[in-house]
Design a protein around this motif. Structure first.
Motif, PDB file in Angstrom:
ATOM      1  N   ARG A   1      46.380 -27.146  74.474  1.00  0.00           N
ATOM      2  CA  ARG A   1      45.008 -27.368  74.002  1.00  0.00           C
ATOM      3  C   ARG A   1      44.997 -27.586  72.489  1.00  0.00           C
ATOM      4  O   ARG A   1      44.344 -28.498  71.975  1.00  0.00           O
ATOM      5  CB  ARG A   1      44.138 -26.154  74.363  1.00  0.00           C
ATOM      6  CG  ARG A   1      42.667 -26.331  74.034  1.00  0.00           C
ATOM      7  CD  ARG A   1      41.918 -25.012  74.041  1.00  0.00           C
ATOM      8  NE  ARG A   1      42.458 -24.054  73.072  1.00  0.00           N
ATOM      9  CZ  ARG A   1      42.223 -24.099  71.760  1.00  0.00           C
ATOM     10  NH1 ARG A   1      41.463 -25.046  71.249  1.00  0.00           N
ATOM     11  NH2 ARG A   1      42.769 -23.207  70.946  1.00  0.00           N
ATOM     12  N   GLN A   2      45.749 -26.752  71.791  1.00  0.00           N
ATOM     13  CA  GLN A   2      45.794 -26.866  70.327  1.00  0.00           C
ATOM     14  C   GLN A   2      46.310 -28.240  69.907  1.00  0.00           C
ATOM     15  O   GLN A   2      45.778 -28.867  68.984  1.00  0.00           O
ATOM     16  CB  GLN A   2      46.696 -25.784  69.742  1.00  0.00           C
ATOM     17  CG  GLN A   2      46.120 -24.378  69.854  1.00  0.00           C
ATOM     18  CD  GLN A   2      47.140 -23.296  69.529  1.00  0.00           C
ATOM     19  OE1 GLN A   2      48.190 -23.575  68.961  1.00  0.00           O
ATOM     20  NE2 GLN A   2      46.843 -22.067  69.900  1.00  0.00           N
TER      21      GLN A   2
ATOM     22  N   GLN B   1      43.595 -30.830  70.609  1.00  0.00           N
ATOM     23  CA  GLN B   1      42.416 -30.702  69.756  1.00  0.00           C
ATOM     24  C   GLN B   1      42.723 -30.921  68.280  1.00  0.00           C
ATOM     25  O   GLN B   1      41.804 -30.984  67.465  1.00  0.00           O
ATOM     26  CB  GLN B   1      41.725 -29.354  70.001  1.00  0.00           C
ATOM     27  CG  GLN B   1      41.033 -29.355  71.356  1.00  0.00           C
ATOM     28  CD  GLN B   1      40.007 -28.252  71.569  1.00  0.00           C
ATOM     29  OE1 GLN B   1      39.859 -27.783  72.670  1.00  0.00           O
ATOM     30  NE2 GLN B   1      39.305 -27.844  70.547  1.00  0.00           N
TER      31      GLN B   1
ATOM     32  N   PRO C   1      35.656 -30.453  71.478  1.00  0.00           N
ATOM     33  CA  PRO C   1      35.470 -29.603  72.665  1.00  0.00           C
ATOM     34  C   PRO C   1      34.349 -30.141  73.546  1.00  0.00           C
ATOM     35  O   PRO C   1      33.384 -30.730  73.047  1.00  0.00           O
ATOM     36  CB  PRO C   1      35.068 -28.251  72.075  1.00  0.00           C
ATOM     37  CG  PRO C   1      35.470 -28.298  70.657  1.00  0.00           C
ATOM     38  CD  PRO C   1      35.400 -29.725  70.235  1.00  0.00           C
TER      39      PRO C   1
ATOM     40  N   TYR D   1      31.594 -28.954  76.471  1.00  0.00           N
ATOM     41  CA  TYR D   1      30.965 -27.812  77.150  1.00  0.00           C
ATOM     42  C   TYR D   1      30.391 -28.302  78.473  1.00  0.00           C
ATOM     43  O   TYR D   1      29.471 -29.119  78.477  1.00  0.00           O
ATOM     44  CB  TYR D   1      29.854 -27.211  76.282  1.00  0.00           C
ATOM     45  CG  TYR D   1      30.389 -26.479  75.080  1.00  0.00           C
ATOM     46  CD1 TYR D   1      30.611 -25.099  75.129  1.00  0.00           C
ATOM     47  CD2 TYR D   1      30.715 -27.158  73.909  1.00  0.00           C
ATOM     48  CE1 TYR D   1      31.132 -24.426  74.038  1.00  0.00           C
ATOM     49  CE2 TYR D   1      31.235 -26.487  72.810  1.00  0.00           C
ATOM     50  CZ  TYR D   1      31.438 -25.129  72.886  1.00  0.00           C
ATOM     51  OH  TYR D   1      31.958 -24.461  71.809  1.00  0.00           O
TER      52      TYR D   1
ATOM     53  N   ARG E   1      32.343 -23.023  83.312  1.00  0.00           N
ATOM     54  CA  ARG E   1      32.852 -22.354  82.101  1.00  0.00           C
ATOM     55  C   ARG E   1      33.440 -20.985  82.428  1.00  0.00           C
ATOM     56  O   ARG E   1      34.335 -20.508  81.739  1.00  0.00           O
ATOM     57  CB  ARG E   1      31.714 -22.167  81.079  1.00  0.00           C
ATOM     58  CG  ARG E   1      31.185 -23.472  80.522  1.00  0.00           C
ATOM     59  CD  ARG E   1      30.239 -23.161  79.363  1.00  0.00           C
ATOM     60  NE  ARG E   1      29.198 -24.159  79.234  1.00  0.00           N
ATOM     61  CZ  ARG E   1      28.127 -24.028  78.483  1.00  0.00           C
ATOM     62  NH1 ARG E   1      27.934 -22.930  77.771  1.00  0.00           N
ATOM     63  NH2 ARG E   1      27.224 -24.993  78.414  1.00  0.00           N
TER      64      ARG E   1
ATOM     65  N   ARG F   1      23.249 -21.301  71.647  1.00  0.00           N
ATOM     66  CA  ARG F   1      24.521 -21.915  71.237  1.00  0.00           C
ATOM     67  C   ARG F   1      24.319 -23.403  70.925  1.00  0.00           C
ATOM     68  O   ARG F   1      24.804 -23.915  69.915  1.00  0.00           O
ATOM     69  CB  ARG F   1      25.560 -21.754  72.355  1.00  0.00           C
ATOM     70  CG  ARG F   1      26.955 -22.235  71.983  1.00  0.00           C
ATOM     71  CD  ARG F   1      27.840 -22.416  73.204  1.00  0.00           C
ATOM     72  NE  ARG F   1      27.321 -23.372  74.161  1.00  0.00           N
ATOM     73  CZ  ARG F   1      27.354 -24.695  74.012  1.00  0.00           C
ATOM     74  NH1 ARG F   1      27.902 -25.230  72.952  1.00  0.00           N
ATOM     75  NH2 ARG F   1      26.831 -25.494  74.929  1.00  0.00           N
TER      76      ARG F   1
ATOM     77  N   PRO G   1      33.082 -25.262  66.914  1.00  0.00           N
ATOM     78  CA  PRO G   1      33.505 -24.169  67.795  1.00  0.00           C
ATOM     79  C   PRO G   1      34.662 -23.387  67.177  1.00  0.00           C
ATOM     80  O   PRO G   1      35.481 -23.947  66.446  1.00  0.00           O
ATOM     81  CB  PRO G   1      33.998 -24.894  69.053  1.00  0.00           C
ATOM     82  CG  PRO G   1      33.409 -26.252  68.986  1.00  0.00           C
ATOM     83  CD  PRO G   1      33.266 -26.586  67.541  1.00  0.00           C
TER      84      PRO G   1
ATOM     85  N   TYR H   1      37.853 -20.878  68.187  1.00  0.00           N
ATOM     86  CA  TYR H   1      38.684 -20.363  69.271  1.00  0.00           C
ATOM     87  C   TYR H   1      39.362 -19.084  68.789  1.00  0.00           C
ATOM     88  O   TYR H   1      40.182 -19.131  67.870  1.00  0.00           O
ATOM     89  CB  TYR H   1      39.740 -21.399  69.679  1.00  0.00           C
ATOM     90  CG  TYR H   1      39.153 -22.579  70.408  1.00  0.00           C
ATOM     91  CD1 TYR H   1      39.107 -22.609  71.801  1.00  0.00           C
ATOM     92  CD2 TYR H   1      38.614 -23.655  69.712  1.00  0.00           C
ATOM     93  CE1 TYR H   1      38.538 -23.675  72.471  1.00  0.00           C
ATOM     94  CE2 TYR H   1      38.044 -24.734  70.380  1.00  0.00           C
ATOM     95  CZ  TYR H   1      38.007 -24.737  71.757  1.00  0.00           C
ATOM     96  OH  TYR H   1      37.437 -25.792  72.420  1.00  0.00           O
TER      97      TYR H   1
ATOM     98  N   PRO I   1      29.914 -17.142  79.385  1.00  0.00           N
ATOM     99  CA  PRO I   1      29.948 -18.606  79.232  1.00  0.00           C
ATOM    100  C   PRO I   1      28.932 -19.131  78.223  1.00  0.00           C
ATOM    101  O   PRO I   1      28.978 -20.302  77.882  1.00  0.00           O
ATOM    102  CB  PRO I   1      29.608 -19.123  80.633  1.00  0.00           C
ATOM    103  CG  PRO I   1      29.616 -17.968  81.541  1.00  0.00           C
ATOM    104  CD  PRO I   1      29.491 -16.727  80.724  1.00  0.00           C
TER     105      PRO I   1
END
Lengths: 313, 313
Positions: free
Chosen positions: A191-192, A195, A202, A204, A211, B191, B202, B204, B216
C-alpha cells in the motif's frame, strides 16, 4: 464486485432508468426455480477473456487466473458452478454486459470458491465503465484470509483499485492473527509503495460495511493520470498495480490457500458464521448496489439470488 | 495517546538517546509498589490546563472537558484515580513534560473511565511537539462505542487529528451495531466535511492495531497549512475541527454514555474481554511507542504499569 456509490454510477449512467432500458428485451431466459427473466447472451466461450478490459488489465487478469489455475486447479470443480445464463448476460439494449465465473472447491480442499467476473457498460458520454474482479474464499477448515481484487475503470485516465486479504476474525480479540498475517508479513509495504505515486489517492468506499470488512493493510485507492505528465494509467497498471497484485496473490496462494492451520470445532463454527455474513453481505452491498442500475432490478435480483444460492450451498 | 511512528519521533528528537538525556535527574520519586523512579513536578494544579497547547486547542479541550464534567461529573469520582506522580511528570532535562488525568466512573454509572492528558516536548529545532488527548471508556453494562480524541501538533503549521467513536463489537458479526451507530447516524459526514479541505490528507497510523480498532467513520487526518494561502492551522482548529469534535462528543454523551441499552450476561463477558484487550493494547501500542523516546524507558514503564493497574481495577 464493484462497491461504487449511487451518485457515482448515476453520474455516468446519467438518465435512462432501468425500466425504460429494459422495456423491450430481445430474448429472455428463465432463472431455474424462479419466475424471473433475464436477457442472455450465447457468448459463453468468452467467459473469462475480459473482452472489454484495457490491454494491461486483461493481461493482468489472465495471468492471475492462470496462476490460480496452475496452483489450485486440481482442488476446484473443473467448470463454473453458476447456471449458464449467469455466465454471460446483458441488458436489453446491449449497453451493459457482464460475465461471472464461479468455481467451487472440491470437498477435500480448503477452497470454498473462486469468483471471477467483469461488467462492461457503455456510458452516455461515449466512454465505458469496466469493472473486473477476482475473489477467493476459503472454507472454515482454515482461518486464513480471503483474497479480493477489484478494478473499476471509468475513464481512460482513472481507475479505482481494491486489493486485500480480508481477515476472517475480529482482529481485536485475535491480536496473534493480526501479527501473523498482517504485521510480520509487512503487507502494508504494498500500500505504501502504491500510495507514494502522485497519481494515487486513498479511496473511501461509500459502504461502511466494506470499510469494516477489509484488513488494516487493504489497498483502496483512486488512480488518476488526467493531469499527470509522467505516467499513463496503462504504465501504472503494468508497472505498479500488476506486480503488487501478483505478489499478493502469490502470498495468498502460498501462505493462505495452500497452508494448513489447526482449526478446532468451535472455531470452525465461528468462521463459518462470519463467512456466511461476509459472503452474503458482500454480494448484497456490492453487486446489490450496482447491478440494478446497470441491468435493472429484475436481472439484478436474479443474479443475486443465484449467487447467494451457490455461496450458501 | 499518540500513536506516532518511531521514524517520525526520531525525526524531531533527532539524536540524543534517552539514556543520555536522563543521566542526571534532578529529583526522583518512587512509584508505589515498584522500584522504578521518575522525576516529578509539583505542578499538579496545572493538570488539565494544557499550558503548552496552542490557544485554539486549549480552548477546545477546556470546552470538551467542561462539557464532560457538566454531563457526567456526578457519575465520576471527583478526583484523579492516578497516583499523584503521574498527574504531572517530566524528564530530567525538563525538555519533556506530561500530565495525565484519569477519572473513574462510579460503580452505579455506565462510565468506566475518562482519561485526559497532554505531552509537551521541546524539539532540537527550537519548536515543540504537543500531544493532547481525551478518551472515554464505557463499562460492559452497555455496548455503546468509546470516545477517542487525539491532537498531535508537531509544528506551527501541521497537525495530526484522530477522532473516533471506537466500536465495541466485531462489526461483521454485528451488522445492526454498524447500522445503529455509524450508518443511520451519518457519522461519516464529519470525516467527509473535514477531508474536503485542501489542507487535509488521510493519516495512516503506523500501528495496524490502531487501524483495526477504529470505526469505519474514524477521522484520521494530517492537516498541513504550510503552503496554504487561505487558512491558518488555528483557523482550521477553530472553524473546522472544534465544531466536529464538539458534535461528536455531544453525540457520544447523548447517545452512548447516557443512553442505556439492554446487554445480557454473555454479551457483558464478551464486551469486558474485548475492552480489556482494547485498553491494554491501546496503552501498549500508543503510549508504549512514544513515552520511552520522550521520557526514557524507566519512566515510560512506570507510567504504563500504573495506567494498566488503574485500567484493570
Amino acid at each position: 464486485m464493484a462497491v461504487i456509490s449511487k451518485k457515482w454510477l448515476e453520474h455516468f449512467l446519467v438518465v435512462t432508468p432501468p425500466k425504460v432500458r429494459f422495456s423491450s428485451p430481445r430474448s429472455k431466459v428463465r432463472f431455474p426455480g424462479s419466475r424471473r427473466k433475464v436477457h442472455c447472451s450465447s457468448a459463453s466461450s468468452k467467459l473469462m477473456e475480459f473482452p472489454y478490459a484495457s490491454a494491461p488489465i486483461k493481461k493482468l487478469m489472465l495471468e492471475l487466473l492462470s496462476t490460480v489455475d496452475d496452483k489450485l486447479g486440481s482442488s476446484l470443480h473443473p467448470t463454473s458452478t453458476l447456471p449458464s445464463h449467469l455466465q454471460h448476460f446483458a441488458n436489453s439494449t446491449d449497453t451493459a454486459h457482464a460475465s461471472l465465473h464461479l468455481r467451487s472447491g472440491l470437498p477435500s480442499s480448503q477452497i470454498d470458491l473462486i469468483l471471477g467476473g467483469w461488467i462492461h457498460c457503455k456510458l452516455p458520454s461515449g466512454g465505458a465503465l469496466n469493472i473486473t474482479t477476482l475473489s477467493a474464499y476459503l472454507t472454515s477448515s482454515t482461518d486464513a484470509p480471503h483474497f479480493l481484487l477489484e478494478l473499476i475503470q471509468n475513464s481512460p485516465t482513472s481507475l479505482v483499485l481494491i486489493l486485500d486479504l480480508m481477515p476472517r476474525k475480529d482482529l481485536i480479540l485475535h491480536p496473534k492473527y493480526l501479527k501473523n498475517y498482517y504485521e510480520d508479513t509487512h503487507l502494508d509495504t504494498h500500500r505504501q509503495r502504491l500510495q507514494a505515486l502522485p497519481e494515487v489517492r486513498p479511496y473511501y468506499s461509500p459502504s461502511l460495511y466494506i470499510r469494516a470488512v477489509i484488513s488494516p493493510t487493504a489497498i483502496l485507492v483512486t488512480i488518476d493520470t488526467g493531469a499527470s505528465q509522467s505516467k499513463s494509467i496503462e504504465q501504472i497498471i503494468e508497472g505498479d498495480i500488476s506486480p503488487i497484485a501478483k505478489d499478493l496473490l502469490h502470498f495468498w496462494l502460498e501462505s493462505c490457500a495452500c497452508s494448513a492451520r489447526e482449526v478446532d470445532a468451535s472455531e470452525r463454527a465461528y468462521l463459518a458464521e462470519r463467512d456466511r455474513v461476509i459472503k452474503n453481505k458482500t454480494i448484497e452491498v456490492d453487486l446489490g448496489s450496482s447491478l440494478p442500475r446497470l441491468f435493472g432490478q429484475e436481472i439484478a435480483d436474479g443474479v443475486l439470488d443465484a449467487l447467494k444460492e451457490c455461496y450458501n450451498k
